[in-house]
Design an enzyme around this catalytic site. Sequence first.
Site, PDB file in Angstrom:
ATOM      1  N   GLU A  59      55.103  23.057  91.194  1.00 51.83           N
ATOM      2  CA  GLU A  59      55.633  22.059  91.969  1.00 51.83           C
ATOM      3  C   GLU A  59      55.849  20.924  91.062  1.00 51.83           C
ATOM      4  O   GLU A  59      54.482  20.560  90.599  1.00 51.83           O
ATOM      5  CB  GLU A  59      55.037  22.203  93.416  1.00 51.83           C
ATOM      6  CG  GLU A  59      55.484  20.686  93.963  1.00 51.83           C
ATOM      7  CD  GLU A  59      54.909  20.570  95.442  1.00 51.83           C
ATOM      8  OE1 GLU A  59      55.164  19.582  95.967  1.00 51.83           O
ATOM      9  OE2 GLU A  59      53.785  21.211  95.608  1.00 51.83           O
ATOM     10  N   ARG A 294      42.482  32.973  90.992  1.00 50.28           N
ATOM     11  CA  ARG A 294      42.796  31.870  89.962  1.00 50.28           C
ATOM     12  C   ARG A 294      41.387  31.485  89.372  1.00 50.28           C
ATOM     13  O   ARG A 294      40.618  31.810  89.411  1.00 50.28           O
ATOM     14  CB  ARG A 294      43.224  30.693  91.039  1.00 50.28           C
ATOM     15  CG  ARG A 294      42.081  30.052  92.118  1.00 50.28           C
ATOM     16  CD  ARG A 294      42.486  29.128  93.089  1.00 50.28           C
ATOM     17  NE  ARG A 294      42.909  28.117  92.397  1.00 50.28           N
ATOM     18  CZ  ARG A 294      43.856  27.116  93.074  1.00 50.28           C
ATOM     19  NH1 ARG A 294      43.715  27.009  94.501  1.00 50.28           N
ATOM     20  NH2 ARG A 294      44.393  25.951  92.507  1.00 50.28           N
ATOM     21  N   LYS A 304      45.200  18.768  92.245  1.00 54.63           N
ATOM     22  CA  LYS A 304      46.132  17.706  91.935  1.00 54.63           C
ATOM     23  C   LYS A 304      45.803  16.315  92.576  1.00 54.63           C
ATOM     24  O   LYS A 304      46.134  15.403  92.014  1.00 54.63           O
ATOM     25  CB  LYS A 304      47.590  18.208  92.071  1.00 54.63           C
ATOM     26  CG  LYS A 304      48.097  19.180  91.243  1.00 54.63           C
ATOM     27  CD  LYS A 304      49.632  19.521  91.336  1.00 54.63           C
ATOM     28  CE  LYS A 304      50.048  20.501  90.317  1.00 54.63           C
ATOM     29  NZ  LYS A 304      51.606  20.950  90.844  1.00 54.63           N
TER      30      LYS A 304
END
Length: 588
Positions: A59, A294, A304
């Site tokens: 994104e 992850r 983020k």
Amino acid sequence: MTTSSIPAPTSNFLRTIIDNDLAQGRYQDKRWAGKPGPAAVHEQAPLDTARIRTRFPPEPNGYLHIGHAKSICLNFGLATDYQGACHLRFDDTNPEKEEDEYVKAIIEMVEWLGFDWKFRDEDNCYFASDYFQYMFTFAQALVQAGYAYVDEQSADEIRANRGTLTQKGSNSPWRDRPAQESLRLLSEMRDGKHPDGSMCLRARIDMGSPNMNMRDPVMYRIRHVPHHRTGDAWCIYPMYSWAHPVEDALERITHSICTLEFEDQRPFYDWILDRLVELGQLAEPLPRQYEFARLHLSYVVTSKRKLLQLVREGHVQGWDDPRMPTLAGLRRRGYTPASIRLFCERLGVSKADSRIDYSILEQALRDDLDPIALRSVAVLDPLKLIITNYPEGQTELCNAPRNPHDPAAGRREFPLSRELWIEREDFQEEPPKKYFRLFPGNMVRLKYGYIVRCTGCVKNENGEITEVHAEYLPDTKSGTPGSDSVKVKGNITWVSAAHAVQAEIRLYDRLFSEPHPDTGDKDFLLALNPDSCQVIQAWIEPGTSTTDEMPLQFERLGYFVADRNDSTAQKPVLNRAVTLKDSWAQKK
């Protein structure tokens, strides 16, 4: 979650899946029109020459970080190994946080890591926003077939009626509204006739499902916000859980590889695709989603939101601050693409969450740079050494290998003179036991130069040592027949005071002083390391490159790189990428 200082060897279970799919011919009849599209676009297209298709779907709401590197290396690497294609897809379905700046930064970092999205004559860089019309058409088909409805509950009401892990949800009062009414309202939503939050489109699945994600998930929400690519053309935007499978199918992805937090979303992923095949909107074979663990790295935050907070509140000097875990920051710090790829390769791929110690990343950089980095000398904490019996005004050249592991790199030359800079720690007037460097009466070798005998020191009125005095032994220069005539235990680095170049050195360290700065309810800002950046003035060997992006090794000190933003030939600025050894291990 476990903590690992040295990750155990792990197999890549995804390769087993791909091997089995190829052996069974799961995708041998897949057609590809050379561009994304629904069933009608691909049905008459030739067979896809890419054996598999993967994708990296960031994104564009921030800069890529070290966690993204694992996904990049995995998806692009698998595609390359299996003669397939990997698409770079920008999942730009949330206009409030996305910007063109981030799109450009992401493209730059994927290329910097050594990957591209081209496959033969294809340029597979896509944007989810290019598929907005397809998604809307698909949504209309689902509503018409009774698989979706427009709900006028508020977000709080939807949340309250969703139920809990132990209690079933409640049907919306709008769940059984006629399809034509939902179609009309959906069009009105699309045309901007309703305010934000007044209604949404939901899938009609099962409010009693044990999987909360299958309890009539929201597909579209109203947002009267301009989009960075489509402007004001749309005021309804798809939820990620709805957009994700559609995007994969339009692009004919075979293996949709996600991190573990999307595992619970997989049933909805499959439900959406199965319904759209049933309605003739998509063609088989369909993509399949697989999840892997992850990257959780100690001494790092990768949220983020938190990274943006660090930037906006001035705790760091931008997204590319060398202390940041962003790829831009790591590059500026001195990390190489090869070192990051090596790090990701060593981690392997598994479904088990673990926290990797930051030292593993640092060691990957050392292992990459040691065989290739050119050597030089710097003095970070300078103390003047005067060789009292060396002729004033005289200069001679010494030489050393540019890289001891690579004879083809040749040798470098640098001057020796009467006055030198040495590291302050290389002299002690009253040394402890087993101290083999300079102290009164002791002899050491000036590395690549002569053996010198310390004769004393000079102090100022505050008792601080300002000079060290020594005498050199003329017949002991390195590389000459007499170099072995005197045996010494100490060996120190130096630069000629008359020829050294002054440079600003930025000694970067870990941004956080705690290994898990953002776990639980802790305020991660309280764990900021106050010593994460120290700026000093140092002296470096003449001829040292101060504009090259390739890191070099300052002997005894570590690996350094010219700062890509600030360093010039006239005013050198160098960043410490990593020390020669793990200094944090000594602090534990």
